[in-house]
Write a protein that holds these residues in place. Structure first.
Motif, PDB file in Angstrom:
ATOM      1  N   VAL A  58       0.854  -1.197   0.000  1.00 19.53           N
ATOM      2  CA  VAL A  58       0.000   0.000   0.000  1.00 19.53           C
ATOM      3  C   VAL A  58       0.883   1.236   0.000  1.00 19.53           C
ATOM      4  CG1 VAL A  58      -1.957  -1.095   1.166  1.00 19.53           C
ATOM      5  CG2 VAL A  58      -0.131  -0.041   2.523  1.00 19.53           C
ATOM      6  N   LEU A  59       0.280   2.362  -0.372  1.00 18.09           N
ATOM      7  CA  LEU A  59       1.006   3.624  -0.298  1.00 18.09           C
ATOM      8  C   LEU A  59       1.417   3.888   1.147  1.00 18.09           C
ATOM      9  CD1 LEU A  59      -1.118   5.952  -2.628  1.00 18.09           C
ATOM     10  CD2 LEU A  59       1.183   5.087  -3.069  1.00 18.09           C
ATOM     11  N   ALA A  60       2.631   4.383   1.305  1.00 22.36           N
ATOM     12  CA  ALA A  60       3.128   4.644   2.664  1.00 22.36           C
ATOM     13  C   ALA A  60       2.299   5.708   3.364  1.00 22.36           C
ATOM     14  CB  ALA A  60       4.599   5.077   2.594  1.00 22.36           C
ATOM     15  N   VAL A  61       1.811   6.700   2.608  1.00 20.21           N
ATOM     16  CA  VAL A  61       1.003   7.765   3.193  1.00 20.21           C
ATOM     17  C   VAL A  61      -0.462   7.325   3.200  1.00 20.21           C
ATOM     18  CG1 VAL A  61       0.313  10.179   3.051  1.00 20.21           C
ATOM     19  CG2 VAL A  61       2.621   9.494   2.339  1.00 20.21           C
ATOM     20  N   PRO A  62      -1.069   7.209   4.374  1.00 17.49           N
ATOM     21  CA  PRO A  62      -2.474   6.797   4.445  1.00 17.49           C
ATOM     22  C   PRO A  62      -3.409   7.952   4.073  1.00 17.49           C
ATOM     23  CG  PRO A  62      -1.681   7.271   6.635  1.00 17.49           C
ATOM     24  CD  PRO A  62      -0.494   7.442   5.712  1.00 17.49           C
ATOM     25  N   LEU A  63      -4.667   7.606   3.907  1.00 12.46           N
ATOM     26  CA  LEU A  63      -5.697   8.577   3.528  1.00 12.46           C
ATOM     27  C   LEU A  63      -6.794   8.596   4.582  1.00 12.46           C
ATOM     28  CD1 LEU A  63      -7.300  10.383   1.411  1.00 12.46           C
ATOM     29  CD2 LEU A  63      -8.229   8.216   0.539  1.00 12.46           C
ATOM     30  N   VAL A  64      -7.196   9.791   5.009  1.00 15.32           N
ATOM     31  CA  VAL A  64      -8.352   9.923   5.893  1.00 15.32           C
ATOM     32  C   VAL A  64      -9.405  10.764   5.180  1.00 15.32           C
ATOM     33  CG1 VAL A  64      -7.325  11.908   7.122  1.00 15.32           C
ATOM     34  CG2 VAL A  64      -9.213  10.634   8.157  1.00 15.32           C
ATOM     35  N   ILE A  65     -10.641  10.279   5.209  1.00 17.48           N
ATOM     36  CA  ILE A  65     -11.754  10.938   4.521  1.00 17.48           C
ATOM     37  C   ILE A  65     -12.686  11.554   5.560  1.00 17.48           C
ATOM     38  CG2 ILE A  65     -13.692  10.642   2.931  1.00 17.48           C
ATOM     39  CD1 ILE A  65     -12.276   8.187   1.809  1.00 17.48           C
ATOM     40  N   PHE A  66     -12.989  12.840   5.355  1.00 19.36           N
ATOM     41  CA  PHE A  66     -13.940  13.544   6.213  1.00 19.36           C
ATOM     42  C   PHE A  66     -15.224  13.777   5.411  1.00 19.36           C
ATOM     43  CE2 PHE A  66      -9.693  15.067   7.644  1.00 19.36           C
ATOM     44  CZ  PHE A  66      -9.709  14.515   8.915  1.00 19.36           C
ATOM     45  N   PRO A  67     -16.277  13.016   5.680  1.00 19.34           N
ATOM     46  CA  PRO A  67     -17.541  13.208   4.969  1.00 19.34           C
ATOM     47  C   PRO A  67     -18.352  14.321   5.627  1.00 19.34           C
ATOM     48  CG  PRO A  67     -17.781  11.424   6.504  1.00 19.34           C
ATOM     49  CD  PRO A  67     -16.360  11.925   6.655  1.00 19.34           C
ATOM     50  N   PRO A  68     -19.369  14.844   4.960  1.00 20.31           N
ATOM     51  CA  PRO A  68     -20.217  15.859   5.602  1.00 20.31           C
ATOM     52  C   PRO A  68     -21.061  15.233   6.702  1.00 20.31           C
ATOM     53  CG  PRO A  68     -21.097  15.240   3.461  1.00 20.31           C
ATOM     54  CD  PRO A  68     -19.769  14.557   3.575  1.00 20.31           C
ATOM     55  N   TRP A  69     -21.195  15.925   7.821  1.00 21.49           N
ATOM     56  CA  TRP A  69     -22.026  15.409   8.915  1.00 21.49           C
ATOM     57  C   TRP A  69     -23.492  15.745   8.697  1.00 21.49           C
ATOM     58  CZ3 TRP A  69     -17.666  18.390   9.505  1.00 21.49           C
ATOM     59  CH2 TRP A  69     -17.858  19.772   9.585  1.00 21.49           C
ATOM     60  N   ILE A  70     -23.795  16.418   7.614  1.00 18.32           N
ATOM     61  CA  ILE A  70     -25.191  16.656   7.253  1.00 18.32           C
ATOM     62  C   ILE A  70     -25.836  15.353   6.783  1.00 18.32           C
ATOM     63  CG2 ILE A  70     -26.650  17.872   5.565  1.00 18.32           C
ATOM     64  CD1 ILE A  70     -24.725  20.206   5.740  1.00 18.32           C
ATOM     65  N   ASN A  71     -25.013  14.414   6.314  1.00 17.82           N
ATOM     66  CA  ASN A  71     -25.511  13.111   5.854  1.00 17.82           C
ATOM     67  C   ASN A  71     -24.611  11.996   6.393  1.00 17.82           C
ATOM     68  OD1 ASN A  71     -25.916  15.108   3.220  1.00 17.82           O
ATOM     69  ND2 ASN A  71     -27.717  13.899   3.704  1.00 17.82           N
ATOM     70  N   ARG A  72     -24.995  10.767   6.134  1.00 19.43           N
ATOM     71  CA  ARG A  72     -24.213   9.610   6.573  1.00 19.43           C
ATOM     72  C   ARG A  72     -23.002   9.404   5.649  1.00 19.43           C
ATOM     73  NH1 ARG A  72     -26.745   8.219  11.530  1.00 19.43           N
ATOM     74  NH2 ARG A  72     -28.933   8.778  11.271  1.00 19.43           N
ATOM     75  N   PHE A  73     -21.916   8.873   6.223  1.00 23.02           N
ATOM     76  CA  PHE A  73     -20.664   8.748   5.472  1.00 23.02           C
ATOM     77  C   PHE A  73     -20.765   7.789   4.298  1.00 23.02           C
ATOM     78  CE2 PHE A  73     -19.999   4.897   8.035  1.00 23.02           C
ATOM     79  CZ  PHE A  73     -19.366   4.062   7.131  1.00 23.02           C
TER      80      PHE A  73
END
Length: 578
Positions: free
Chosen positions: A229-244
């Protein structure tokens, strides 16, 4: 032969209806001729009243009546009347696509509706002395009224509903009434079969674990499917107005599953739907939560930086997060930032601005006595932005025609509402939408740190939807005017959701790129090259360019086998909380 029942009225023939419409039409013509003829000399002697007796208003009135009389003439004698010029928008109007609307009577009803709609909106456009924002609110209100009054929404003026009623003996109306009463009971319009989908059964199915939990969010780490896998991980921030799980719908549509298959270590934040315990939560808390998630991942995987994605309002917040990190000298914690249909400058934020005034803000406060806003109110707001498609289409199909609901994962997600902390939501509407403070350096602060977007030099990938009605492309483009780091802008086909959730396997839509440095969106479009299909492959190539280093997909890259213990299986508990 049985005699007709005198209690049942006989429907008039087409000839009878044409006779009476001729009588009504001639009456209108006589009144028009007399009214305009008498008004002309009087108008010359009196001062013009704007919007009533001024020449432009009289000309529009005369145009309306002329068009109306022409419509009557086409109805009474189609063979001799000149053919109507049908506007392209009317020709494509799905509300009237059924051949039943070609019946002369219903075609007249349809064309009358178009005529009134066009002239009403043209009248608003022609108003003098009204500022642009107020005029746009008037247009929005008029469009909403006209969509509600469409003849397709009423049984007596919709030939398709009449045919269905005769065919089923009225059972369609009974079933439609059952659907309507069920929606009234739950306080929300139904768009899809409520039993067709379930989180964890056929939605949000990408394997992973909840590895961190706070009162505001859960952090999910997904199980790798590649050897490295890529050494740099990914974090996703979805809108809290809806479900992720808009990014993890059915497996074939899941952005999360696809990203994992590309060799990315993916983390997802799942926000808690607000209740009274979150009544004091403000924007500062969401920024702090993003920074905390970044730090938790860095520590757990022993990496110096992460890639980030912010979708919609979470993208707006990610911009503030990057500004805070830059102000604290910690910008290196984020290797790159991707923005899905996000705004930071709300000067041209589209039709949502029509909901931002003192009266409506006061209403929101009254609707939140326990410190949180019921998500159904936000769902209604977004439905009103596309009332023809998301409200009246379902009124016709499911209330009048009594049709069964069609299973559709995206619409299931659309109706899966989340509650919002009222204090934060009000400040978001006032500080960002109404006052546009985020666009002014140091006008806002988070945790005592002033926000200056011009300090953000993080490499950014900015995606906008060409037909986005929530975050218009003109507004999303403004990010490029505030950030100072390297930026790649991509214009995707479709809108706020379908423009993002567009897996390569579906071969739908298109996207545009312009590698040349440009100053304006118009310049970008003018020099852009179109590519068919999804923009996801372009994004993953860009992400790899930021750092191509790879590591084995083992040890702490497997959720629950590193410093962060597994709390429970994905998709977690917060996404299921109501």
């Amino acid at each position: 032969m049985a005699k007709p029942d005198p209690a049942i009225p006989t429907l008039p023939s087409l000839e009878d209806m044409q006779h009476w419409t001729w009588v009504l039409g001639r009456t209108q013509q006589m009144m028009l001729e007399q009214g305009l003829g008498a008004m002309a000399p009087q108008a010359a002697a009196l001062p013009a009243i704007p919007g009533l007796t001024d020449p432009a208003t009289l000309a529009r009135a005369q145009s309306f009546w002329s068009d109306n009389l022409a419509l009557w003439q086409r109805f009474l004698d189609p063979a001799k009347a000149p053919a109507a010029d049908v506007a392209p928008a009317h020709a494509r109007d799905k509300r009237f696509k059924d051949s039943a609307w070609e019946n002369p009577l219903f075609d007249w009803i349809r064309q009358s509706y178009f005529l009134i709609s066009d002239h009403l909106l043209q009248g608003i456009d022609a108003l003098d002395g009204v500022d642009a924002k107020q005029k746009e609110r008037m247009r929005f209100a008029a469009r909403g009224f006209l969509e509600a009054m469409s003849p397709s929404n009423f049984p007596a003026t919709n030939p398709v509903v009449l045919e269905k009623t005769l065919e089923t003996g009225g059972e369609n109306l009974l079933k439609g009434l059952q659907n309507m009463l069920a929606d009234i009971a739950k306080g929300q319009l139904t768009h899809t079969d409520p039993n067709a989908f379930e989180v964890g059964r056929n939605l949000a199915m990408t394997p992973g674990k909840v590895v961190h939990r706070t009162p505001l969010y859960e952090l999910i780490q997904y199980t790798p499917t590649t050897e490295s896998v890529l050494a740099v991980p990914l974090v996703i921030f979805p809108p809290w107005i809806n479900r992720f799980y808009i990014l993890d719908l059915t497996p074939e549509k899941s952005f999360i599953r696809w990203a994992v298959e590309q060799g990315v270590t993916v983390f997802m934040v799942s926000w808690k739907s607000a209740d009274a315990s979150l009544k004091d939560v403000q924007w500062d808390d969401y920024v702090a939560a993003q920074i905390e998630a970044i730090d938790v991942i860095r520590a757990a995987l022993d990496v110096p930086a992460v890639h980030t994605i912010g979708y919609c309002v979470a993208g707006t917040t990610l911009a503030a997060t990057l500004a805070v990190l830059a102000a604290k000298g910690e910008a290196e914690k984020v290797k790159s930032a991707t923005f899905f249909t996000a705004q930071v400058d709300f000067a041209n934020a589209g039709e949502l601005l029509n909901f931002i005034d003192d009266e409506q803000l006061a209403s929101i406060a009254k609707l939140s006595p326990d410190g949180f806003l019921d998500g159904r109110y936000m769902a209604l707001t977004f439905n009103m932005l596309r009332g023809r498609d998301l409200i009246w289409n379902y009124v016709t199909n499911n209330y009048l025609l009594g049709q069964d609901y069609v299973p559709f994962d995206l619409l299931h997600w659309n109706g899966d509402t989340t509650n919002l902390p009222a204090k934060w939501h009000l400040s978001y509407l006032t500080d960002l939408y109404r006052d546009n403070l985020l666009a002014t350096p140091n006008a806002l602060s988070v945790g005592g740190t002033p926000i200056d977007l011009t300090r953000v030099a993080t490499p950014a990938y900015i995606q906008a939807g060409k037909e986005d009605h929530i975050a218009p492309v003109e507004s999303v483009w403004q990010i490029t005017r505030h950030f100072t780091g390297p930026i790649k802008f991509v214009l995707a086909g479709s809108g706020h959701i379908a423009g993002v959730v567009n897996p390569p396997s579906q071969q739908k839509y298109q996207y545009w790129l312009n590698p040349n440095p440009v100053e304006t969106l118009a310049d970008f479009v003018a020099g852009a090259t179109e590519t068919k299909g999804s923009w996801w492959p372009d994004w993953i190539e860009w992400l790899r360019q930021q750092d191509e280093a790879m590591v084995p997909a083992s040890a702490n890259r497997v959720p629950g086998q590193g410093a962060l213990a597994a709390i429970e299986d994905a998709p977690g508990s917060y996404v299921r909380a109501r």
